[in-house]
Design a protein around this motif. Structure first.
Motif, PDB file in Angstrom:
ATOM      1  N   THR A 221       0.820  -1.216   0.000  1.00 49.92           N
ATOM      2  CA  THR A 221       0.000   0.000   0.000  1.00 49.92           C
ATOM      3  C   THR A 221       0.853   1.265   0.000  1.00 49.92           C
ATOM      4  OG1 THR A 221      -0.125  -0.097   2.419  1.00 49.92           O
ATOM      5  CG2 THR A 221      -1.911  -1.139   1.167  1.00 49.92           C
ATOM      6  N   GLU A 222       2.168   1.135   0.224  1.00 53.40           N
ATOM      7  CA  GLU A 222       3.045   2.303   0.287  1.00 53.40           C
ATOM      8  C   GLU A 222       3.608   2.716  -1.069  1.00 53.40           C
ATOM      9  OE1 GLU A 222       5.895   2.245   3.751  1.00 53.40           O
ATOM     10  OE2 GLU A 222       5.195   0.169   3.829  1.00 53.40           O
ATOM     11  N   GLY A 223       3.487   1.877  -2.067  1.00 52.62           N
ATOM     12  CA  GLY A 223       4.081   2.169  -3.360  1.00 52.62           C
ATOM     13  C   GLY A 223       5.392   1.431  -3.546  1.00 52.62           C
ATOM     14  N   ASP A 224       5.749   1.164  -4.816  1.00 51.94           N
ATOM     15  CA  ASP A 224       6.917   0.330  -5.100  1.00 51.94           C
ATOM     16  C   ASP A 224       8.213   1.130  -5.264  1.00 51.94           C
ATOM     17  OD1 ASP A 224       6.586   1.520  -7.600  1.00 51.94           O
ATOM     18  OD2 ASP A 224       5.600  -0.242  -8.458  1.00 51.94           O
ATOM     19  N   ASP A 246      -1.594  -9.916   0.006  1.00 49.49           N
ATOM     20  CA  ASP A 246      -2.991 -10.212  -0.282  1.00 49.49           C
ATOM     21  C   ASP A 246      -3.717  -9.024  -0.912  1.00 49.49           C
ATOM     22  OD1 ASP A 246      -2.420  -9.296   2.456  1.00 49.49           O
ATOM     23  OD2 ASP A 246      -4.600  -9.209   2.684  1.00 49.49           O
ATOM     24  N   LEU A 247      -3.112  -7.830  -0.814  1.00 44.36           N
ATOM     25  CA  LEU A 247      -3.729  -6.633  -1.385  1.00 44.36           C
ATOM     26  C   LEU A 247      -3.198  -6.294  -2.773  1.00 44.36           C
ATOM     27  CD1 LEU A 247      -3.814  -4.291   1.761  1.00 44.36           C
ATOM     28  CD2 LEU A 247      -5.610  -5.815   0.896  1.00 44.36           C
ATOM     29  N   LEU A 248      -2.285  -7.093  -3.308  1.00 48.31           N
ATOM     30  CA  LEU A 248      -1.704  -6.796  -4.617  1.00 48.31           C
ATOM     31  C   LEU A 248      -2.745  -6.645  -5.732  1.00 48.31           C
ATOM     32  CD1 LEU A 248       1.566  -8.948  -4.639  1.00 48.31           C
ATOM     33  CD2 LEU A 248       1.408  -6.463  -4.932  1.00 48.31           C
ATOM     34  N   PRO A 249      -3.822  -7.428  -5.735  1.00 49.06           N
ATOM     35  CA  PRO A 249      -4.813  -7.250  -6.808  1.00 49.06           C
ATOM     36  C   PRO A 249      -5.527  -5.898  -6.766  1.00 49.06           C
ATOM     37  CG  PRO A 249      -5.059  -9.411  -5.781  1.00 49.06           C
ATOM     38  CD  PRO A 249      -4.147  -8.617  -4.912  1.00 49.06           C
ATOM     39  N   TYR A 250      -5.410  -5.185  -5.658  1.00 52.26           N
ATOM     40  CA  TYR A 250      -6.204  -3.976  -5.467  1.00 52.26           C
ATOM     41  C   TYR A 250      -5.383  -2.689  -5.468  1.00 52.26           C
ATOM     42  CZ  TYR A 250      -8.985  -7.842  -3.713  1.00 52.26           C
ATOM     43  OH  TYR A 250      -9.627  -9.052  -3.586  1.00 52.26           O
ATOM     44  N   VAL A 251      -4.058  -2.801  -5.561  1.00 50.68           N
ATOM     45  CA  VAL A 251      -3.198  -1.612  -5.521  1.00 50.68           C
ATOM     46  C   VAL A 251      -2.229  -1.637  -6.698  1.00 50.68           C
ATOM     47  CG1 VAL A 251      -3.337  -1.410  -3.008  1.00 50.68           C
ATOM     48  CG2 VAL A 251      -1.495  -2.754  -4.024  1.00 50.68           C
ATOM     49  N   GLU A 252      -1.663  -0.488  -7.001  1.00 52.65           N
ATOM     50  CA  GLU A 252      -0.646  -0.399  -8.042  1.00 52.65           C
ATOM     51  C   GLU A 252       0.728  -0.584  -7.392  1.00 52.65           C
ATOM     52  OE1 GLU A 252      -0.927   3.123 -10.362  1.00 52.65           O
ATOM     53  OE2 GLU A 252      -3.004   2.775 -10.959  1.00 52.65           O
ATOM     54  N   PHE A 253       1.235  -1.788  -7.488  1.00 52.92           N
ATOM     55  CA  PHE A 253       2.535  -2.099  -6.895  1.00 52.92           C
ATOM     56  C   PHE A 253       3.202  -3.147  -7.766  1.00 52.92           C
ATOM     57  CE2 PHE A 253       5.681  -4.053  -4.222  1.00 52.92           C
ATOM     58  CZ  PHE A 253       6.084  -3.084  -3.324  1.00 52.92           C
ATOM     59  N   ASP A 254       4.350  -2.794  -8.324  1.00 51.67           N
ATOM     60  CA  ASP A 254       5.107  -3.698  -9.187  1.00 51.67           C
ATOM     61  C   ASP A 254       6.206  -4.359  -8.352  1.00 51.67           C
ATOM     62  OD1 ASP A 254       6.897  -4.865 -11.029  1.00 51.67           O
ATOM     63  OD2 ASP A 254       6.362  -3.422 -12.583  1.00 51.67           O
TER      64      ASP A 254
END
Length: 311
Positions: A221-224, A246-254
């Motif tokens: 959730t903090e950004g990549d 578990d939140l990867l499908p819902y946030v923009e994080f590579d």
């Protein structure tokens, strides 16, 4: 005032065991606001010694690592006084850290310094770790926060010993704070100590505590881009944990981008992706703990397993 980062010094630091005992210096009886009497420890102005069952080096000298001019403080226009003060503070910290390291290594105790920004999931990770390794490792925890014992109370619910360090205005733990906390925790030979540092991705990277390894936790959730923004923290890390998978499908994080940034800074760093909430990926973290130096002396009830996961 800490010249390194500008936070308040440790004059207001409190080290407690959640039973009302504060471990900061000499002991006397004190009455708290509700009228009950407890043993309280306050920092003493004069040098003194602690009667501890395990000899632990202490340095209680009172130092002024700067010159005083007619106005009380002399500061060169080019900032040399400030630089000298910062160097002296870090040098004193490094000396205490070396003593902590020797004390821990002499007893075969592993100490993991767990660092992150606030809310990355350090406490959730430690609670799950303690429960997963129950009966296998003898674990104690040192909790660092500016105020409250909320996280320490969560650790205590697992049944494992925990010491709370409240730093007041301080934004990091230092080697002197850890020294006092180790005195209070009194970990047994061959045990494992987790140190949950104050939530901050800047200053904790600068202060060696004498730990066995440094673990940096970031959440999806903090950004990549955290390794780019806070390079000193990732340069200091032995392991980077990308939490809340578990939140990867819902946030923009590579994930690959984040791992690539971390490894450009620190090619040898281990990186794990997991969710402390769901348990996804926790096996890799538990194996990393088992395979870390001194693991052979830290097992309780079963032999540690070798191996681990590097992503």
């Amino acid at each position: 005032m800490c010249a390194t980062c500008g936070c308040g010094d440790d004059a207001g630091t409190r080290v407690s065991d959640l039973d009302g005992t504060v471990h900061d210096g000499t002991v006397h009886d004190g009455t708290v606001h509700d009228g009950t009497v407890q043993n309280t420890v306050h920092a003493a102005a004069a040098p003194h010694e602690h009667p501890h069952p395990h000899p632990h080096p202490h340095d209680h000298g009172h130092e002024h690592p700067h010159d005083h001019g007619p106005d009380g403080h002399s500061h060169a226009p080019d900032g040399r006084t400030l630089i000298s003060l910062e160097e002296n503070l870090l040098a004193k910290n490094d000396l205490l850290a070396a003593r902590n390291r020797g004390w821990l290594e002499g007893r075969g105790i592993r100490a993991f310094n767990v660092m992150s920004s606030p809310g990355a999931g350090k406490t959730t990770l430690l609670v799950r770790t303690i429960r997963e390794l129950a009966g296998e490792l003898d674990i104690g925890v040192i909790e660092g926060d500016q105020e409250t014992s909320l996280d320490a109370d969560r650790i205590r619910s697992t049944g494992r010993p925990v010491i709370q360090i409240n730093t007041g205005a301080g934004c990091h733990l230092d080697a002197g704070m850890l020294q006092r906390a180790l005195d209070a925790l009194d970990p047994g030979p061959g045990s494992t100590v987790f140190i949950e540092n104050v939530g901050n991705l800047v200053c904790p990277a600068l202060f060696d505590l004498g730990e066995s390894a440094r673990v940096v936790v970031i959440s999806v959730t903090e950004g990549d881009d955290k390794p780019q923004k806070y390079p000193h923290m990732f340069l200091a890390a032995d392991l980077v944990i990308i939490n809340k998978a578990d939140l990867l499908p819902y946030v923009e994080f590579d994930v690959e981008r984040c791992v690539g940034q971390a490894r450009r800074l620190n090619p040898g760093v281990d990186v794990l992706t997991l969710s402390a909430t769901t348990g996804e990926g926790m096996d890799g973290w538990l194996e990393w703990i088992r395979k870390n130096p001194h693991a052979a002396t830290a097992a309780v009830g079963s032999a540690p397993r070798s191996g681990g996961l590097r992503v």
